[in-house]
Design a protein around this motif. Structure first.
Motif, PDB file in Angstrom:
ATOM      1  N   LEU A   4     -11.572 -26.936 -19.674  1.00  0.00           N
ATOM      2  CA  LEU A   4     -12.442 -25.962 -19.008  1.00  0.00           C
ATOM      3  C   LEU A   4     -12.194 -24.548 -19.526  1.00  0.00           C
ATOM      4  CD1 LEU A   4     -12.396 -27.323 -15.350  1.00  0.00           C
ATOM      5  CD2 LEU A   4     -14.244 -27.506 -17.031  1.00  0.00           C
ATOM      6  N   THR A   5     -10.950 -24.214 -19.797  1.00  0.00           N
ATOM      7  CA  THR A   5     -10.630 -22.904 -20.362  1.00  0.00           C
ATOM      8  C   THR A   5     -11.258 -22.759 -21.740  1.00  0.00           C
ATOM      9  OG1 THR A   5      -8.549 -22.806 -19.143  1.00  0.00           O
ATOM     10  CG2 THR A   5      -8.749 -21.379 -21.068  1.00  0.00           C
ATOM     11  N   TYR A   6     -11.142 -23.800 -22.567  1.00  0.00           N
ATOM     12  CA  TYR A   6     -11.746 -23.774 -23.910  1.00  0.00           C
ATOM     13  C   TYR A   6     -13.262 -23.599 -23.805  1.00  0.00           C
ATOM     14  CZ  TYR A   6     -13.351 -25.184 -28.494  1.00  0.00           C
ATOM     15  OH  TYR A   6     -13.980 -25.198 -29.711  1.00  0.00           O
ATOM     16  N   LEU A   7     -13.885 -24.366 -22.923  1.00  0.00           N
ATOM     17  CA  LEU A   7     -15.343 -24.270 -22.773  1.00  0.00           C
ATOM     18  C   LEU A   7     -15.757 -22.879 -22.304  1.00  0.00           C
ATOM     19  CD1 LEU A   7     -16.191 -27.743 -21.181  1.00  0.00           C
ATOM     20  CD2 LEU A   7     -16.630 -26.987 -23.532  1.00  0.00           C
ATOM     21  N   ALA A   8     -14.982 -22.295 -21.388  1.00  0.00           N
ATOM     22  CA  ALA A   8     -15.303 -20.948 -20.906  1.00  0.00           C
ATOM     23  C   ALA A   8     -15.163 -19.922 -22.021  1.00  0.00           C
ATOM     24  CB  ALA A   8     -14.398 -20.591 -19.729  1.00  0.00           C
ATOM     25  N   GLU A   9     -14.129 -20.065 -22.846  1.00  0.00           N
ATOM     26  CA  GLU A   9     -13.904 -19.103 -23.931  1.00  0.00           C
ATOM     27  C   GLU A   9     -14.914 -19.268 -25.063  1.00  0.00           C
ATOM     28  OE1 GLU A   9      -9.864 -19.826 -25.035  1.00  0.00           O
ATOM     29  OE2 GLU A   9      -9.050 -18.731 -23.320  1.00  0.00           O
ATOM     30  N   HIS A  10     -15.450 -20.448 -25.247  1.00  0.00           N
ATOM     31  CA  HIS A  10     -16.377 -20.727 -26.347  1.00  0.00           C
ATOM     32  C   HIS A  10     -17.754 -21.143 -25.838  1.00  0.00           C
ATOM     33  CE1 HIS A  10     -12.317 -21.260 -28.023  1.00  0.00           C
ATOM     34  NE2 HIS A  10     -12.830 -20.690 -29.087  1.00  0.00           N
ATOM     35  N   ARG A  11     -18.131 -20.593 -24.704  1.00  0.00           N
ATOM     36  CA  ARG A  11     -19.387 -20.955 -24.049  1.00  0.00           C
ATOM     37  C   ARG A  11     -20.591 -20.783 -24.969  1.00  0.00           C
ATOM     38  NH1 ARG A  11     -19.872 -17.889 -18.694  1.00  0.00           N
ATOM     39  NH2 ARG A  11     -18.316 -16.930 -19.988  1.00  0.00           N
TER      40      ARG A  11
END
Length: 85
Positions: free
Chosen positions: A35-42
């Motif tokens: 989820l952190t990765y997805l938020a950072e690379h939205r």
């Protein structure tokens, strides 16, 4: 009840509960990382998803066109007259 109490306090049950807790903790940590990765690379993920949808639409349209042409040719071969879909 005493048998149940002794079973619950056995080392096998205790170790199994510990292992289950550790597995759940690991799953939660990996989920947080994703989820952190997805938020950072939205923006990248959203753009890629839109590109994949566009590619799928183009590919689907081409497959349908080829399929319709094949059906039309098969129909003509058997003497069935039909317009292309």
């Amino acid at each position: 009840m005493s048998q149940l109490a002794s079973l619950m306090s056995s080392s096998i049950v205790q170790q199994s509960a510990t292992d289950l807790g550790n597995a759940l903790k690991s799953i939660a940590e990996h989920t947080k990382d994703v989820l952190t990765y997805l938020a950072e690379h939205r923006a990248d993920v959203t753009g890629s998803a839109k590109d994949l949808v566009t590619i799928a639409k183009i590919a689907g349209g081409e497959v349908w066109s080829i399929f319709a042409t094949v059906i039309q040719h098969v129909g003509q071969f058997f003497g069935i007259s039909a317009k292309k879909c």
